[in-house]
Design a protein around this motif. Structure first.
Motif: not given
Length: 457
Positions: A77, A80-81, A94, A117-119, A250, A253-254, A257, A273
């Motif tokens: 993660l 990913e950021e 983030r 994940l900011r969900i 999105r 990111l997914y 994952l 995912f």
């Protein structure tokens, strides 16, 4: 004063910005990009032998996956950021406080993961499968729709049956991906902006919602599910907020994952995912999610806004209503026709066949990070004006050319597939051809994406 003077350009830009903002405030309240993605995903991936015939996988709770992989997820993660900050235009970083940390309290591990994940933290993410229309879950395994979605006005979810899975239960890969491909419309992206009135919206760092009504629940997800990457320069000059759309974020990111989970021995979450990421790919195949105002070119926008500035807003109001109605009409017809085909066990229906049609798959380049913008949304954008024109010819004028009619409000339970069965055959054929073409795009891009997870031949 010259039409090219800075003041004149400023006035045009200001008025176009208002037109685009108002239009998106209307269209962002619409129900779905494709109504119930799972209906299409079942068909698209059934045409992939590597998925359709894959060995079943064991259902695994999210908590078990996180407990086993928190150290690896911390590194993933963080990577990913950095990717998003570098490659996603207008990406809102983030907050550092939300970085996922391994070794934290087990009781808060799920909460911390969802925050990274900011969900929407209200999503329960149960183990489940979506049932095909007309089928029931095995006795004792029925899962209430209220445990699948946070949305309480989601009529599609209310019409759907869900099966609760037990940890360790063997499930088909196709069913996992298909069920998961609908989840992002079940609340994952709801309430994430600072002006949405949610506690987490104030923490996530996305800023204020760029378009859509921040007070309307479903509207809040729109900037994550639309990608306006191919408008004219003057539209971006006027409406810079169009750059604040994040399906690429999105998807990447997914997808990352998914690849990590598959590689680390968690196939259930790998494919789940993958289904989440697939949803946003499929959204970008919808012309009304890749173009601000299909059927309304830049020159016409300028003229509409000139009339609006002159105190004659009728053309603006009409354009916005008609685009909104056509957007909804396309989705309404697609949903009801595909659902009807499942209910009547009709695999030869034109839309289902088109979604399974692999004839154009080989011409597609392998998946890359650039594919969502340069291929998927470009194709949808190229089809936008054509789609708008064909809807105008294929559907009765009442639904798509009358600004006094508000689709799914004037008649809340309207079923355009049923309506079209009473229309002249030529109109039925035109509508079938249009939506079949679009569903073939949906199927092809779905398979290209999922193929990126498979071993190279």
């Amino acid at each position: 004063m010259s039409r090219n003077s800075p003041n004149t350009l400023y006035r045009y830009c200001r008025s176009i910005r208002w037109l685009v903002f108002v239009a998106l405030t209307g269209t962002a309240t619409l129900s779905f990009a494709w109504s119930d993605h799972t209906l299409g995903t079942w068909q698209a991936l059934a045409a992939m032998p590597a998925i359709a015939a894959a060995p079943p996988v064991a259902a695994e709770t999210l908590d078990a996956f996180l407990a086993a992989e928190d150290t690896g997820l911390q590194a993933l993660l963080a990577q990913e950021e950095q990717w998003a900050r570098r490659y996603v235009p207008a990406y809102p970083p983030r907050p550092d406080a939300l970085q996922f940390q391994a070794g934290g309290p087990p009781a808060t591990r799920r909460q911390r993961f969802m925050a990274a994940l900011r969900i929407n933290p209200d999503c329960q993410l149960p183990l489940f499968l979506q049932m095909r229309p007309g089928t029931q879950p095995p006795p004792g395994s029925n899962l209430p729709w209220t445990e699948v979605t946070t949305l309480r006005r989601d009529t599609t979810a209310r019409e759907t049956q869900y099966q609760r899975l037990r940890p360790g239960e063997q499930v088909a890969v196709l069913e996992v991906i298909a069920s998961a491909s609908g989840e992002p419309d079940d609340g994952l992206d709801i309430g994430l902006w600072e002006d949405n009135g949610t506690p987490y919206g104030h923490l996530y760092g996305f800023g204020k919602q760029p378009f859509g009504d921040p007070a309307l629940e479903f509207s809040t997800q729109a900037p994550f599910h639309m990608g306006f990457f191919h408008e004219s320069w003057i539209i971006y000059k006027a409406a810079g907020f169009l750059r604040r759309t994040y399906p690429e974020y999105r998807i990447h990111l997914y997808r990352s994952l998914a690849a990590y989970a598959l590689k680390s021995g968690h196939p259930y979450w790998g494919w789940r995912f993958a289904g989440w990421a697939l949803h946003y790919v499929q959204d970008l195949t919808q012309p009304y999610h890749a173009t601000v105002l299909p059927g309304v070119g830049t020159a016409r926008m300028l003229w509409i806004n000139a009339l609006d500035i002159a105190g004659r807003p009728g053309a603006k109001d009409r354009a916005i209503r008609l685009v909104s109605n056509r957007h909804l009409a396309l989705e309404n017809y697609q949903y009801h026709r595909m659902r009807d085909a499942y209910l009547h066990k009709n695999p030869t229906d034109a839309l289902l066949r088109a979604t399974r049609n692999t004839s154009k798959d080989a011409a597609q380049a392998p998946w890359s990070d650039a594919t969502p913008r340069q291929v998927v949304s470009q194709q949808a954008h190229d089809w936008a004006d054509r789609t708008d024109r064909m809807l105008e010819h294929a559907l009765p004028a009442k639904y798509i050319s009358d600004p006094a009619y508000v689709l799914e409000q004037t008649e809340p339970d309207i079923d355009l597939f049923a309506v079209m069965q009473r229309a002249p055959q030529a109109m039925q054929d035109d509508m079938t051809q249009l939506v079949s073409d679009l569903m073939q795009h949906f199927g092809t891009q779905s398979r290209v994406f999922i193929a990126s997870f498979l071993p190279k031949p």
